[in-house]
Scaffold this motif. Structure first.
Motif, mmCIF file in Angstrom:
data_model
loop_
_atom_site.group_PDB
_atom_site.id
_atom_site.type_symbol
_atom_site.label_atom_id
_atom_site.label_comp_id
_atom_site.label_asym_id
_atom_site.label_seq_id
_atom_site.Cartn_x
_atom_site.Cartn_y
_atom_site.Cartn_z
ATOM 1 N N PRO A 34 0.803 -1.223 0.000
ATOM 2 C CA PRO A 34 0.000 0.000 0.000
ATOM 3 C C PRO A 34 0.841 1.281 0.000
ATOM 4 N N ALA A 35 1.954 1.273 0.724
ATOM 5 C CA ALA A 35 2.827 2.455 0.732
ATOM 6 C C ALA A 35 3.493 2.628 -0.628
ATOM 7 N N ALA A 36 3.926 1.534 -1.243
ATOM 8 C CA ALA A 36 4.538 1.600 -2.571
ATOM 9 C C ALA A 36 3.535 2.135 -3.592
ATOM 10 N N CYS A 37 2.288 1.684 -3.484
ATOM 11 C CA CYS A 37 1.238 2.156 -4.398
ATOM 12 C C CYS A 37 1.028 3.656 -4.264
ATOM 13 N N ARG A 38 0.946 4.113 -3.024
ATOM 14 C CA ARG A 38 0.723 5.547 -2.791
ATOM 15 C C ARG A 38 1.864 6.385 -3.346
ATOM 16 N N ALA A 39 3.098 5.950 -3.087
ATOM 17 C CA ALA A 39 4.256 6.721 -3.529
ATOM 18 C C ALA A 39 4.411 6.706 -5.049
ATOM 19 N N ALA A 40 4.062 5.589 -5.689
ATOM 20 C CA ALA A 40 4.247 5.474 -7.138
ATOM 21 C C ALA A 40 3.015 5.886 -7.935
ATOM 22 N N GLY A 41 1.866 5.979 -7.276
ATOM 23 C CA GLY A 41 0.649 6.368 -7.981
ATOM 24 C C GLY A 41 0.034 5.251 -8.803
ATOM 25 N N VAL A 42 0.201 4.012 -8.341
ATOM 26 C CA VAL A 42 -0.384 2.866 -9.035
ATOM 27 C C VAL A 42 -1.403 2.192 -8.127
ATOM 28 N N LEU A 80 8.736 1.763 -10.299
ATOM 29 C CA LEU A 80 7.268 1.700 -10.413
ATOM 30 C C LEU A 80 6.697 3.012 -10.930
ATOM 31 N N LYS A 81 7.193 4.117 -10.381
ATOM 32 C CA LYS A 81 6.687 5.433 -10.802
ATOM 33 C C LYS A 81 7.053 5.710 -12.261
ATOM 34 N N ILE A 82 8.224 5.270 -12.684
ATOM 35 C CA ILE A 82 8.633 5.439 -14.081
ATOM 36 C C ILE A 82 7.745 4.588 -14.986
ATOM 37 N N VAL A 83 7.466 3.355 -14.568
ATOM 38 C CA VAL A 83 6.566 2.485 -15.328
ATOM 39 C C VAL A 83 5.210 3.154 -15.489
ATOM 40 N N LYS A 84 4.707 3.719 -14.420
ATOM 41 C CA LYS A 84 3.403 4.397 -14.452
ATOM 42 C C LYS A 84 3.423 5.545 -15.458
ATOM 43 N N ARG A 85 4.489 6.331 -15.439
ATOM 44 C CA ARG A 85 4.580 7.464 -16.376
ATOM 45 C C ARG A 85 4.665 6.989 -17.816
ATOM 46 N N VAL A 150 11.928 12.398 -10.795
ATOM 47 C CA VAL A 150 11.039 11.366 -10.272
ATOM 48 C C VAL A 150 11.584 10.858 -8.934
ATOM 49 N N TRP A 151 12.900 10.748 -8.846
ATOM 50 C CA TRP A 151 13.580 10.337 -7.609
ATOM 51 C C TRP A 151 13.152 11.243 -6.457
ATOM 52 N N ARG A 152 13.226 12.563 -6.679
ATOM 53 C CA ARG A 152 12.882 13.517 -5.611
ATOM 54 C C ARG A 152 11.416 13.407 -5.222
ATOM 55 N N GLU A 153 10.531 13.178 -6.194
ATOM 56 C CA GLU A 153 9.109 13.004 -5.895
ATOM 57 C C GLU A 153 8.883 11.775 -5.019
ATOM 58 N N VAL A 154 9.509 10.664 -5.389
ATOM 59 C CA VAL A 154 9.347 9.418 -4.628
ATOM 60 C C VAL A 154 9.937 9.576 -3.227
ATOM 61 N N GLU A 155 11.084 10.206 -3.138
ATOM 62 C CA GLU A 155 11.728 10.410 -1.842
ATOM 63 C C GLU A 155 10.828 11.228 -0.920
ATOM 64 N N GLY A 156 10.200 12.275 -1.469
ATOM 65 C CA GLY A 156 9.289 13.096 -0.674
ATOM 66 C C GLY A 156 8.058 12.322 -0.233
ATOM 67 N N SER A 157 7.502 11.503 -1.131
ATOM 68 C CA SER A 157 6.321 10.699 -0.792
ATOM 69 C C SER A 157 6.634 9.672 0.282
ATOM 70 N N LEU A 158 7.785 9.019 0.162
ATOM 71 C CA LEU A 158 8.131 7.955 1.110
ATOM 72 C C LEU A 158 8.472 8.492 2.500
ATOM 73 N N ALA A 159 8.879 9.751 2.571
ATOM 74 C CA ALA A 159 9.210 10.337 3.870
ATOM 75 C C ALA A 159 7.997 10.356 4.793
ATOM 76 N N GLU A 160 6.810 10.364 4.201
ATOM 77 C CA GLU A 160 5.577 10.423 4.981
ATOM 78 C C GLU A 160 4.950 9.050 5.211
ATOM 79 N N LEU A 161 5.531 7.997 4.631
ATOM 80 C CA LEU A 161 4.926 6.670 4.697
ATOM 81 C C LEU A 161 5.742 5.736 5.592
ATOM 82 N N PRO A 162 5.076 4.739 6.203
ATOM 83 C CA PRO A 162 5.788 3.817 7.094
ATOM 84 C C PRO A 162 6.688 2.858 6.316
ATOM 85 N N SER A 163 7.826 2.560 6.914
ATOM 86 C CA SER A 163 8.749 1.588 6.337
ATOM 87 C C SER A 163 9.040 0.538 7.400
#
Length: 189
Positions: A34-42, A80-85, A150-163
């Motif tokens: 679920p966190a990967a989906c949110r960060a990648a937009g899939v 994943l985010k690149i695949v989505k784009r 895209v790296w910076r976008e993913v990094e920002g999204s993941l900072a808010e998600l649990p790991s």
């Protein structure tokens, strides 16, 4: 400039220095589906399908069977985010599979310097401004994805998600997980 379909993968090179790599970017930390989906937009359905078909399997933890959580690394989510784009711009899944296999062989830090370009039929990997300009001079319409942004976008999204760490114990299943209880009873005989 290399076409993703005509390149032979370079041997995988590991990072020389791991002290400078932030923990969130290392393979010692993973993110659940679920966190990967949110960060990648899939969607989770896309994520599950791509893992089952081998397009992008989680590199931190890829368990078989039910009841175990997949854990995706930062690099997995970036891809994943690149695949989505690429999908959003109309590139075929076959071309995306070829591009992903080329990206998979790159180190995390190598990815930041790549721009992916496509004319809709072929995906090209450009590592310098000259390669991008040469591709655009062809006169055909192309689009590009700067992996660094895209790296910076993913990094920002993941900072808010649990790991979590892959060696951490899996949480106890929810006591109301009726399906799990039925499976256990069926396998016990």
């Amino acid at each position: 400039m290399r076409s993703a379909e005509s390149t032979t993968p370079a041997p995988r090179q590991e990072a020389l220095f791991t002290e400078g790599v932030p923990e969130a970017l290392s393979d010692s930390v993973g993110y659940r589906g679920p966190a990967a989906c949110r960060a990648a937009g899939v969607t989770y359905r896309q994520l599950d399908y791509w893992a089952r078909t081998g397009l992008l399997e989680p590199s931190v933890r890829n368990p078989s069977g039910s009841g175990h959580q997949r854990l995706y690394s930062f690099r997995d989510i970036l891809v994943l985010k690149i695949v989505k784009r690429l999908l959003d711009t109309g590139v075929s899944l076959q071309q995306i599979r070829t591009a992903v296999s080329a990206l998979r062989d790159r180190g995390v830090s190598d990815l930041a310097g790549i721009t992916l370009m496509s004319d809709g039929a072929t995906v090209y990997e450009c590592t310098s401004d000259d390669e991008v300009i040469d591709l655009m001079r062809g006169g055909q319409g192309v689009f590009g994805i700067a992996v660094g942004s895209v790296w910076r976008e993913v990094e920002g999204s993941l900072a808010e998600l649990p790991s979590e760490r892959p060696d951490a114990e899996a949480p106890a299943p929810h006591p109301g997980d009726e399906l799990r209880l039925r499976r256990e009873q069926r396998s016990a005989g």
